[in-house]
Design an enzyme around this catalytic site. Sequence first.
Site, mmCIF file in Angstrom:
data_model
loop_
_atom_site.group_PDB
_atom_site.id
_atom_site.type_symbol
_atom_site.label_atom_id
_atom_site.label_comp_id
_atom_site.label_asym_id
_atom_site.label_seq_id
_atom_site.Cartn_x
_atom_site.Cartn_y
_atom_site.Cartn_z
ATOM 1 N N PRO A 175 0.828 -1.212 0.000
ATOM 2 C CA PRO A 175 0.000 0.000 0.000
ATOM 3 C C PRO A 175 0.864 1.265 0.000
ATOM 4 O O PRO A 175 1.963 1.259 0.573
ATOM 5 C CB PRO A 175 -0.813 -0.132 1.305
ATOM 6 C CG PRO A 175 -0.061 -1.089 2.155
ATOM 7 C CD PRO A 175 0.738 -1.982 1.251
ATOM 8 N N GLY A 176 0.354 2.325 -0.669
ATOM 9 C CA GLY A 176 1.080 3.597 -0.691
ATOM 10 C C GLY A 176 2.437 3.481 -1.358
ATOM 11 O O GLY A 176 3.358 4.214 -1.028
ATOM 12 N N ARG A 177 2.560 2.565 -2.288
ATOM 13 C CA ARG A 177 3.833 2.312 -3.004
ATOM 14 C C ARG A 177 4.966 1.866 -2.070
ATOM 15 O O ARG A 177 6.140 1.925 -2.421
ATOM 16 C CB ARG A 177 4.278 3.525 -3.830
ATOM 17 C CG ARG A 177 3.209 4.027 -4.751
ATOM 18 C CD ARG A 177 3.721 4.404 -6.131
ATOM 19 N NE ARG A 177 2.598 4.616 -7.025
ATOM 20 C CZ ARG A 177 2.233 3.805 -8.004
ATOM 21 N NH1 ARG A 177 2.943 2.741 -8.267
ATOM 22 N NH2 ARG A 177 1.205 4.054 -8.759
ATOM 23 N N LEU A 178 4.603 1.427 -0.891
ATOM 24 C CA LEU A 178 5.630 0.901 0.026
ATOM 25 C C LEU A 178 5.743 -0.601 -0.232
ATOM 26 O O LEU A 178 5.336 -1.438 0.576
ATOM 27 C CB LEU A 178 5.261 1.223 1.482
ATOM 28 C CG LEU A 178 5.172 2.732 1.764
ATOM 29 C CD1 LEU A 178 4.815 2.990 3.222
ATOM 30 C CD2 LEU A 178 6.493 3.427 1.422
ATOM 31 N N HIS A 179 6.250 -0.899 -1.418
ATOM 32 C CA HIS A 179 6.300 -2.290 -1.867
ATOM 33 C C HIS A 179 7.309 -3.096 -1.040
ATOM 34 O O HIS A 179 8.190 -2.536 -0.411
ATOM 35 C CB HIS A 179 6.691 -2.332 -3.353
ATOM 36 C CG HIS A 179 5.890 -1.383 -4.175
ATOM 37 N ND1 HIS A 179 4.525 -1.455 -4.259
ATOM 38 C CD2 HIS A 179 6.265 -0.314 -4.920
ATOM 39 C CE1 HIS A 179 4.088 -0.485 -5.044
ATOM 40 N NE2 HIS A 179 5.123 0.226 -5.454
#
Length: 198
Positions: A175-179
């Site tokens: 989520p939120g590009r916090l891959h």
Amino acid sequence: MPLPPSAAPDPIARFLDALARAAAASPHDATAAALATADARGAPSVRMVLVKSADARGFPFFTNRESRKARDLAANPRAALCFHWPALEEQVRVEGAVTPLPDAEADAYFRSRPRESRVGAWASRQSAPLGDRAELEAAVREVEARFPGEEIPRPPFWGGYLVAPERIEFWRSGPGRLHHRTVYVRRGDGWEVGALQP
Ligand SMILES: Cc1cc2nc3c(=O)[nH]c(=O)nc-3n(C[C@H](O)[C@H](O)[C@H](O)COP(=O)(O)O)c2cc1C
């Protein structure tokens, strides 16, 4: 702190698990991967290939041994693979040295292919310029006449390569590009594991 190599889980088993989940999740071919090579000057090129399995030795693929990718690999025997499974929101990247697979393995894989693919492998001088589609169709007819039965031997210019992984990275969407990124680097007989920023 990276885990000591002996404590590192096996990235090949992890890859096979992801491949099985990808195949179950999507009707499209889960075994397709982008294969990047570079020529003698270091100029990169990339194309899709099928990588149907993996084992402790590495990741095999099959192709024409006179193709552009084969010429690149003769000059610079290293490659990178990238699998992307949209249904899973996962990616796997593999980098390593490339060696030709033994002929017996190429024979076995060639035999498993549909007849028309085996004919096509003989008829196509993959990556060479094509003047006219009729040229290719004539080559197919010649191959059909030469091998009228089911038995079609593997062309001597067609075979397999193995990418022996030195680095494997697993990427999973967060989520939120916090891959999530986990990288395995070969250390002797084991793997050093670490995380990377997304
Ligand atoms: C999904 C997909 C899978 C492919 N699998 C292979 C393969 O396993 N072997 C192969 O030689 N070409 C395969 N191709 C064709 C290659 O992408 C490429 O066009 C061809 O190998 C010639 O590449 P080259 O001129 O760089 O050598 C595939 C193409 C696609 C789209």
